[in-house]
Design a protein around this motif. Structure first.
Motif, short mmCIF file in Angstrom:
data_model
loop_
_atom_site.label_atom_id
_atom_site.label_comp_id
_atom_site.label_asym_id
_atom_site.label_seq_id
_atom_site.Cartn_x
_atom_site.Cartn_y
_atom_site.Cartn_z
N GLY A 44 0.94 -1.14 0.02
CA GLY A 44 0.15 -0.05 0.00
C GLY A 44 0.89 1.28 0.06
N LYS A 45 0.21 2.34 -0.35
CA LYS A 45 1.21 3.70 -0.15
C LYS A 45 1.40 4.45 0.83
N THR A 46 0.57 3.88 2.08
CA THR A 46 0.66 4.22 3.28
C THR A 46 0.92 3.20 4.29
N ILE A 47 1.48 3.31 5.38
CA ILE A 47 1.52 2.40 6.68
C ILE A 47 1.12 3.04 7.78
N THR A 48 0.41 2.25 8.59
CA THR A 48 -0.13 2.91 9.81
C THR A 48 0.58 2.14 11.08
N VAL A 49 1.19 2.98 11.94
CA VAL A 49 1.98 2.52 13.00
C VAL A 49 1.59 3.08 14.05
N GLY A 50 1.49 2.43 15.18
CA GLY A 50 0.92 2.75 16.69
C GLY A 50 2.20 3.03 17.44
N ILE A 51 2.00 4.32 18.19
CA ILE A 51 3.28 4.73 19.02
C ILE A 51 2.51 5.26 20.23
N LYS A 52 3.25 5.54 21.19
CA LYS A 52 2.60 6.37 22.36
C LYS A 52 2.64 7.70 21.93
N LEU A 60 6.32 10.68 21.49
CA LEU A 60 5.64 11.91 21.81
C LEU A 60 5.16 12.62 20.43
N LYS A 61 3.81 13.02 20.82
CA LYS A 61 3.16 14.08 19.72
C LYS A 61 3.34 15.50 20.23
N THR A 62 4.06 16.21 19.52
CA THR A 62 4.37 17.67 20.08
C THR A 62 3.25 18.77 19.71
N PRO A 63 3.04 19.74 20.36
CA PRO A 63 1.91 20.56 20.25
C PRO A 63 1.65 21.09 18.72
N TRP A 91 0.56 7.95 11.75
CA TRP A 91 0.71 7.79 13.07
C TRP A 91 -0.52 7.57 14.00
N LYS A 92 -0.69 6.38 14.54
CA LYS A 92 -1.80 6.23 15.62
C LYS A 92 -1.36 6.05 16.90
N GLU A 93 -2.18 6.83 17.79
CA GLU A 93 -1.91 6.60 19.31
C GLU A 93 -2.38 5.16 19.65
N ALA A 94 -1.01 4.66 20.48
CA ALA A 94 -1.37 3.10 20.94
C ALA A 94 -1.27 3.29 22.37
N LYS A 95 -2.25 3.54 23.35
CA LYS A 95 -2.17 3.49 24.71
C LYS A 95 -2.04 2.09 25.25
N PHE A 110 1.95 -2.08 12.76
CA PHE A 110 2.68 -2.68 13.62
C PHE A 110 2.55 -1.66 14.68
N ILE A 111 3.07 -1.91 15.96
CA ILE A 111 3.23 -1.18 17.08
C ILE A 111 4.65 -1.08 17.60
#
Length: 286
Positions: A44-52, A60-63, A91-95, A110-111
């Motif tokens: 696929g043209k994009t990949i979705t990755v879980g992070i904190k 970290l997602k900055t302001p 990027w997707k938040e992975a609590k 992947f995460i």
């Protein structure tokens, strides 16, 4: 009668044209979509990755909407080895509590989110790695010389976040007289530590180093250097996913070419963190 037939033909032709265009549009969307597990392996043209999103130095997602941290750098490198440019990553938040569900549902490919490999988790998902060996440690004030061993935590005010087992582990196994203080977040613990309301903060040394590496805390804190547990950080993938082998290959290359060591130093080095070993992919340290 002829006019009627012409009108019917025109309507039928228009309907066929609309259907053809709709089918073409759907085909285009399907070829470029991603974000579900399997899209990465399918090219696929994009990949979705879980992070904190809330762990400085780790994920970290900055302001201003940017993403920083060791896990971000590791995930970016891995994604590039899989054929995706940094701009192709979603990027997707992975609590912590959501990680297995995100993988099982296919919400992410992947995460990489300070994700310790455990037998219980391995029953639900697969892990590539480990790419880092962390340990439970304590963070103390830089000028505090009263805590030099884990047992020195007896009678000390020990902080961790609500719901964490880290502080309870210390009290149960190491320092039964420690005074537990539970706060809503690590930032609150750091404020208490800075103001001498508490004496030490405990969780993984990588997480502690990430917080302490922030500019506002420069030279204020230090790691105790205790190894009260082994936490093998892995990259989670859906059970049975072919990505596991590909990610392991990418991690081996990252370690071999020096990119891994550079990422660790950049994100955690300012707090004095030094990994005690270079990870061996596929080897879990118990």
């Amino acid at each position: 009668m002829m006019t009627m037939k012409l009108r019917k033909a025109t309507v039928a032709s228009a309907a066929a044209l609309v259907l053809a265009l709709t089918a073409a549009g759907c085909g285009s969307d399907g070829g470029g979509s991603s974000g579900a597990s399997g899209s990465a392996s399918a090219g696929g043209k994009t990949i979705t990755v879980g992070i904190k999103f809330d762990q400085p130095g780790i994920g970290l997602k900055t302001p201003d909407g940017k993403y920083t941290g060791l896990d971000v750098d590791v995930a970016t490198y891995v994604a590039q080895q899989l054929g995706y440019a940094p701009g192709d990553i979603q990027w997707k938040e992975a609590k912590s509590a959501d990680r297995e569900t995100l993988l099982q549902r296919g919400d992410v490919d992947f995460i990489a989110a300070s994700y310790s490999i455990t037998p219980a988790r391995s029953e639900k998902v697969d892990f590539a790695g480990p790419y880092l060996l962390a340990h439970q440690d304590v963070l103390i004030r830089a000028d505090d010389n009263s805590i030099t061993t884990p047992t020195d935590l007896n009678s000390k005010k020990l902080c961790s976040v609500t719901g964490s087992t880290s502080a309870q582990n210390v009290k149960t196994k190491i320092a039964p007289n420690a005074q537990l203080q539970e706060y809503g977040g690590y930032s609150e613990c750091l404020t208490g530590l800075e103001n001498k309301v508490i004496d030490a903060l405990t969780t993984d040394n990588t997480i502690l180093a990430g917080y302490a590496s922030q500019a506002q805390f420069k030279d204020k804190f230090k790691l105790g250097g205790f190894k009260m547990s082994n936490e093998n950080y892995g990259i989670g993938v859906q059970k049975g996913s072919e990505l596991k082998a590909k990610i392991n290959t990418a991690l081996e290359k990252m370690i071999a070419d020096g990119s891994w060591a550079a990422a660790v130093q950049k994100n955690l080095g300012p707090a004095g963190y030094q990994p005690d070993s270079t990870p061996q992919i596929g080897v879990i340290v118990s």
